[in-house]
Design a protein around this motif. Structure first.
Motif, PDB file in Angstrom:
ATOM      1  N   GLN A 102       0.827  -1.209   0.000  1.00 29.66           N
ATOM      2  CA  GLN A 102       0.000   0.000   0.000  1.00 29.66           C
ATOM      3  C   GLN A 102       0.858   1.255   0.000  1.00 29.66           C
ATOM      4  O   GLN A 102       0.565   2.228  -0.698  1.00 29.66           O
ATOM      5  CB  GLN A 102      -0.923   0.013   1.219  1.00 29.66           C
ATOM      6  CG  GLN A 102      -1.964  -1.075   1.206  1.00 29.66           C
ATOM      7  CD  GLN A 102      -2.678  -1.157   2.542  1.00 29.66           C
ATOM      8  OE1 GLN A 102      -2.054  -1.153   3.602  1.00 29.66           O
ATOM      9  NE2 GLN A 102      -3.995  -1.232   2.489  1.00 29.66           N
ATOM     10  N   ALA A 103       1.909   1.245   0.797  1.00 31.73           N
ATOM     11  CA  ALA A 103       2.801   2.405   0.881  1.00 31.73           C
ATOM     12  C   ALA A 103       3.477   2.675  -0.463  1.00 31.73           C
ATOM     13  O   ALA A 103       3.561   3.826  -0.902  1.00 31.73           O
ATOM     14  CB  ALA A 103       3.841   2.184   1.974  1.00 31.73           C
ATOM     15  N   VAL A 104       3.945   1.624  -1.121  1.00 35.08           N
ATOM     16  CA  VAL A 104       4.560   1.775  -2.444  1.00 35.08           C
ATOM     17  C   VAL A 104       3.559   2.417  -3.402  1.00 35.08           C
ATOM     18  O   VAL A 104       3.891   3.349  -4.137  1.00 35.08           O
ATOM     19  CB  VAL A 104       5.048   0.417  -2.994  1.00 35.08           C
ATOM     20  CG1 VAL A 104       5.395   0.514  -4.471  1.00 35.08           C
ATOM     21  CG2 VAL A 104       6.240  -0.080  -2.204  1.00 35.08           C
ATOM     22  N   GLN A 138      15.005   8.331  -2.311  1.00 27.73           N
ATOM     23  CA  GLN A 138      13.906   9.167  -1.815  1.00 27.73           C
ATOM     24  C   GLN A 138      12.602   8.382  -1.832  1.00 27.73           C
ATOM     25  O   GLN A 138      11.816   8.438  -0.886  1.00 27.73           O
ATOM     26  CB  GLN A 138      13.765  10.437  -2.659  1.00 27.73           C
ATOM     27  CG  GLN A 138      12.618  11.328  -2.195  1.00 27.73           C
ATOM     28  CD  GLN A 138      12.410  12.543  -3.082  1.00 27.73           C
ATOM     29  OE1 GLN A 138      13.265  12.894  -3.892  1.00 27.73           O
ATOM     30  NE2 GLN A 138      11.268  13.178  -2.942  1.00 27.73           N
ATOM     31  N   PHE A 139      12.376   7.644  -2.901  1.00 27.49           N
ATOM     32  CA  PHE A 139      11.175   6.821  -3.031  1.00 27.49           C
ATOM     33  C   PHE A 139      11.097   5.824  -1.871  1.00 27.49           C
ATOM     34  O   PHE A 139      10.086   5.733  -1.176  1.00 27.49           O
ATOM     35  CB  PHE A 139      11.190   6.087  -4.378  1.00 27.49           C
ATOM     36  CG  PHE A 139       9.944   5.305  -4.667  1.00 27.49           C
ATOM     37  CD1 PHE A 139       8.869   5.887  -5.296  1.00 27.49           C
ATOM     38  CD2 PHE A 139       9.855   3.962  -4.309  1.00 27.49           C
ATOM     39  CE1 PHE A 139       7.714   5.152  -5.571  1.00 27.49           C
ATOM     40  CE2 PHE A 139       8.713   3.220  -4.569  1.00 27.49           C
ATOM     41  CZ  PHE A 139       7.637   3.826  -5.203  1.00 27.49           C
ATOM     42  N   ILE A 140      12.201   5.103  -1.644  1.00 30.38           N
ATOM     43  CA  ILE A 140      12.250   4.107  -0.572  1.00 30.38           C
ATOM     44  C   ILE A 140      12.065   4.766   0.790  1.00 30.38           C
ATOM     45  O   ILE A 140      11.346   4.245   1.650  1.00 30.38           O
ATOM     46  CB  ILE A 140      13.578   3.320  -0.609  1.00 30.38           C
ATOM     47  CG1 ILE A 140      13.692   2.519  -1.898  1.00 30.38           C
ATOM     48  CG2 ILE A 140      13.729   2.418   0.620  1.00 30.38           C
ATOM     49  CD1 ILE A 140      12.674   1.424  -2.070  1.00 30.38           C
ATOM     50  N   ASP A 141      12.695   5.920   0.998  1.00 30.56           N
ATOM     51  CA  ASP A 141      12.552   6.631   2.280  1.00 30.56           C
ATOM     52  C   ASP A 141      11.093   6.994   2.548  1.00 30.56           C
ATOM     53  O   ASP A 141      10.605   6.857   3.673  1.00 30.56           O
ATOM     54  CB  ASP A 141      13.408   7.897   2.312  1.00 30.56           C
ATOM     55  CG  ASP A 141      14.885   7.613   2.488  1.00 30.56           C
ATOM     56  OD1 ASP A 141      15.241   6.467   2.858  1.00 30.56           O
ATOM     57  OD2 ASP A 141      15.686   8.539   2.243  1.00 30.56           O
ATOM     58  N   GLU A 142      10.393   7.479   1.520  1.00 29.20           N
ATOM     59  CA  GLU A 142       8.982   7.850   1.696  1.00 29.20           C
ATOM     60  C   GLU A 142       8.119   6.626   1.996  1.00 29.20           C
ATOM     61  O   GLU A 142       7.214   6.689   2.825  1.00 29.20           O
ATOM     62  CB  GLU A 142       8.470   8.594   0.467  1.00 29.20           C
ATOM     63  CG  GLU A 142       9.068   9.981   0.331  1.00 29.20           C
ATOM     64  CD  GLU A 142       8.517  10.757  -0.840  1.00 29.20           C
ATOM     65  OE1 GLU A 142       7.324  10.566  -1.197  1.00 29.20           O
ATOM     66  OE2 GLU A 142       9.271  11.568  -1.404  1.00 29.20           O
ATOM     67  N   SER A 164       5.312   4.731  10.161  1.00 31.95           N
ATOM     68  CA  SER A 164       4.326   5.539  10.884  1.00 31.95           C
ATOM     69  C   SER A 164       3.168   4.669  11.351  1.00 31.95           C
ATOM     70  O   SER A 164       2.627   4.864  12.424  1.00 31.95           O
ATOM     71  CB  SER A 164       3.818   6.693  10.020  1.00 31.95           C
ATOM     72  OG  SER A 164       3.060   6.211   8.926  1.00 31.95           O
ATOM     73  N   ASP A 165       2.818   3.690  10.556  1.00 36.25           N
ATOM     74  CA  ASP A 165       1.753   2.775  10.919  1.00 36.25           C
ATOM     75  C   ASP A 165       2.192   1.889  12.086  1.00 36.25           C
ATOM     76  O   ASP A 165       1.419   1.617  13.003  1.00 36.25           O
ATOM     77  CB  ASP A 165       1.365   1.919   9.718  1.00 36.25           C
ATOM     78  CG  ASP A 165       0.047   1.194   9.916  1.00 36.25           C
ATOM     79  OD1 ASP A 165      -0.907   1.836  10.358  1.00 36.25           O
ATOM     80  OD2 ASP A 165       0.005  -0.010   9.652  1.00 36.25           O
ATOM     81  N   ILE A 166       3.429   1.439  12.068  1.00 38.28           N
ATOM     82  CA  ILE A 166       3.952   0.600  13.136  1.00 38.28           C
ATOM     83  C   ILE A 166       3.961   1.390  14.446  1.00 38.28           C
ATOM     84  O   ILE A 166       3.598   0.886  15.494  1.00 38.28           O
ATOM     85  CB  ILE A 166       5.365   0.080  12.778  1.00 38.28           C
ATOM     86  CG1 ILE A 166       5.276  -0.912  11.633  1.00 38.28           C
ATOM     87  CG2 ILE A 166       6.025  -0.567  13.998  1.00 38.28           C
ATOM     88  CD1 ILE A 166       6.618  -1.298  11.036  1.00 38.28           C
ATOM     89  N   MET A 167       4.355   2.638  14.363  1.00 40.64           N
ATOM     90  CA  MET A 167       4.438   3.478  15.564  1.00 40.64           C
ATOM     91  C   MET A 167       3.071   3.647  16.223  1.00 40.64           C
ATOM     92  O   MET A 167       2.970   3.773  17.428  1.00 40.64           O
ATOM     93  CB  MET A 167       5.025   4.847  15.213  1.00 40.64           C
ATOM     94  CG  MET A 167       6.458   4.784  14.692  1.00 40.64           C
ATOM     95  SD  MET A 167       7.610   4.136  15.884  1.00 40.64           S
ATOM     96  CE  MET A 167       7.858   5.590  16.869  1.00 40.64           C
ATOM     97  N   GLU A 168       1.996   3.661  15.425  1.00 41.01           N
ATOM     98  CA  GLU A 168       0.656   3.828  15.981  1.00 41.01           C
ATOM     99  C   GLU A 168       0.278   2.686  16.901  1.00 41.01           C
ATOM    100  O   GLU A 168      -0.539   2.842  17.787  1.00 41.01           O
ATOM    101  CB  GLU A 168      -0.368   3.942  14.850  1.00 41.01           C
ATOM    102  CG  GLU A 168      -0.245   5.230  14.068  1.00 41.01           C
ATOM    103  CD  GLU A 168      -1.187   5.280  12.887  1.00 41.01           C
ATOM    104  OE1 GLU A 168      -2.133   4.448  12.840  1.00 41.01           O
ATOM    105  OE2 GLU A 168      -1.003   6.132  12.032  1.00 41.01           O
ATOM    106  N   TYR A 169       0.854   1.511  16.710  1.00 39.46           N
ATOM    107  CA  TYR A 169       0.498   0.338  17.504  1.00 39.46           C
ATOM    108  C   TYR A 169       1.417   0.128  18.692  1.00 39.46           C
ATOM    109  O   TYR A 169       1.212  -0.756  19.482  1.00 39.46           O
ATOM    110  CB  TYR A 169       0.488  -0.913  16.623  1.00 39.46           C
ATOM    111  CG  TYR A 169      -0.583  -0.848  15.563  1.00 39.46           C
ATOM    112  CD1 TYR A 169      -0.236  -0.651  14.233  1.00 39.46           C
ATOM    113  CD2 TYR A 169      -1.920  -0.942  15.890  1.00 39.46           C
ATOM    114  CE1 TYR A 169      -1.209  -0.568  13.250  1.00 39.46           C
ATOM    115  CE2 TYR A 169      -2.898  -0.857  14.909  1.00 39.46           C
ATOM    116  CZ  TYR A 169      -2.539  -0.677  13.598  1.00 39.46           C
ATOM    117  OH  TYR A 169      -3.497  -0.586  12.646  1.00 39.46           O
ATOM    118  N   ASP A 170       2.484   0.908  18.793  1.00 38.09           N
ATOM    119  CA  ASP A 170       3.420   0.762  19.919  1.00 38.09           C
ATOM    120  C   ASP A 170       2.868   1.350  21.194  1.00 38.09           C
ATOM    121  O   ASP A 170       2.063   2.183  21.249  1.00 38.09           O
ATOM    122  CB  ASP A 170       4.765   1.438  19.574  1.00 38.09           C
ATOM    123  CG  ASP A 170       5.532   0.622  18.550  1.00 38.09           C
ATOM    124  OD1 ASP A 170       5.197  -0.554  18.349  1.00 38.09           O
ATOM    125  OD2 ASP A 170       6.465   1.194  17.970  1.00 38.09           O
TER     126      ASP A 170
END
Length: 81
Positions: free
Chosen positions: A5-7, A64-68, A75-81
Motif C-alpha cells: 500500500q505504501a509503495v 527518496q522513493f524508498i525513504d517515503e 508511521s503505521d507501526i508506531m501507531e500500535y506501539d
C-alpha cells in the motif's frame, strides 16, 4: 500500513505531482499500464530494477522513493506501539 500500500501511495503521489498519467508512465518506462495500476493499488510490489526505472521518470531518486515508503510503513507501526 502494508508495504504494498505504501509503495502504491508514493508512486501515485509522485506520478500526479509530475502530471503524468498511468498510460504515459507506462509508455515512458516500457511497462504495461495495467502493471502501473496494480502497483498503485498495492497488488504488486516492484523489484529494485523497477523502482529505478520508475523513479527516473518521476524526477526523484530511488532512495527518496524508498525513504517515503519506509516513513509510511513505520508511521503505521508506531501507531500500535
Amino acid at each position: 500500513m502494508k508495504l504494498e500500500q505504501a509503495v502504491g501511495l508514493v508512486l501515485r503521489k509522485h506520478r500526479t505531482v509530475e502530471k503524468i498519467s498511468q498510460f504515459k508512465l507506462a509508455k515512458l518506462t516500457g511497462y504495461d499500464r495495467s502493471f502501473i495500476s496494480l502497483l498503485e493499488r498495492g497488488q504488486r510490489v516492484p523489484s529494485v530494477k523497477t523502482i529505478f526505472v520508475l523513479t527516473e521518470h518521476l524526477q526523484i531518486s530511488p532512495s527518496q522513493f524508498i525513504d517515503e515508503v519506509h516513513e509510511l510503513v513505520d508511521s503505521d507501526i508506531m501507531e500500535y506501539d
